[in-house]
Design a protein around this motif. Structure first.
Motif: not given
Length: 228
Positions: A181-210
């Motif tokens: 994904d060239n629009m959303v960074s992993l760093d910002e997604t991880v930061a919000f994931h860590k802030a969630l009280s009941n959060g999960q993070l999933q990275v989709f392999p070989n996946c662009q934004h559209p």
């Protein structure tokens, strides 16, 4: 009894963004697949909108369909709208899954993203995409590009979500991100994931934004697994 599942499209998208998923998800869920106002079959030429307007439009979906609660999958802008509504009305949600949702907005980033929505440049440089937008939204696609750019600029000035208030959402929330994904960074997604009280993070392999470039089978399985 089937669980309710609402699918929310992204910026410049429509309910048709989920055509590949609907045959599979409809077997397991009571599906609601709306067009946000100003998009798709609700396209309007002469009105502007903000993210708060989209959030209110999502709340109207719950009321229109008399939904007590639902799981929500939101792509990009749709995921942001779902999380923003969850700040106000968490009782509407059984859980929220996002993919490619940019959660960290500031004026500089909004300026950069909005420049990519210039309809003249889209028509000149990516005419096939311009034709795709015309198919989704009719002649109002040009106006929608300009309106969406304005929405982004306003969101950059006045973001609804931040890592402080998102921590108050005590719901299962899975933040998904494509590894290309060239629009959303992993760093910002991880930061919000860590802030969630009941959060999960999933990275989709070989996946662009559209979303049209996302593996439909993989995404369908991920949504079903999250909701179960």
């Amino acid at each position: 009894m089937k669980k309710n599942l609402i699918l929310l499209h992204g910026a410049l998208g429509s309910s048709k963004s989920f055509d590949a998923l609907i045959p599979y998800l409809s077997k397991d869920f009571n599906l609601i697949v709306p067009d946000f106002r100003w998009h798709g079959n609700r396209s309007e030429a002469d009105s502007s909108f903000t993210m708060n307007d989209l959030v209110e439009d999502l709340e109207a979906v719950f009321q229109k369909h008399e939904i007590q609660s639902a799981y929500v999958f939101g792509f990009s802008m749709g995921g942001y709208a779902a999380l923003a509504l969850a700040l106000r009305k968490p009782e509407y949600f059984d859980g929220i899954m996002t993919l490619g949702s940019k959660l960290d907005w500031n004026p500089k980033q909004a300026e950069q993203e909005s420049k990519m929505l210039n309809p003249d440049k889209i028509q000149e440089k990516v005419p096939l995409f311009a034709q795709h937008l015309k198919t989704l939204h009719g002649e109002n696609w040009v106006s929608l590009c300009n309106q969406t750019a304005d929405m982004m600029l306003e969101l950059g000035r006045n973001p609804i979500l931040n890592t402080n208030n998102i921590s108050t959402i005590d719901l299962p929330v899975r933040l998904g991100l494509g590894d290309k994904d060239n629009m959303v960074s992993l760093d910002e997604t991880v930061a919000f994931h860590k802030a969630l009280s009941n959060g999960q993070l999933q990275v989709f392999p070989n996946c662009q934004h559209p979303i049209e470039k996302v593996d439909s089978d993989f995404l369908t399985r991920s949504i079903i697994e999250f909701c179960n």
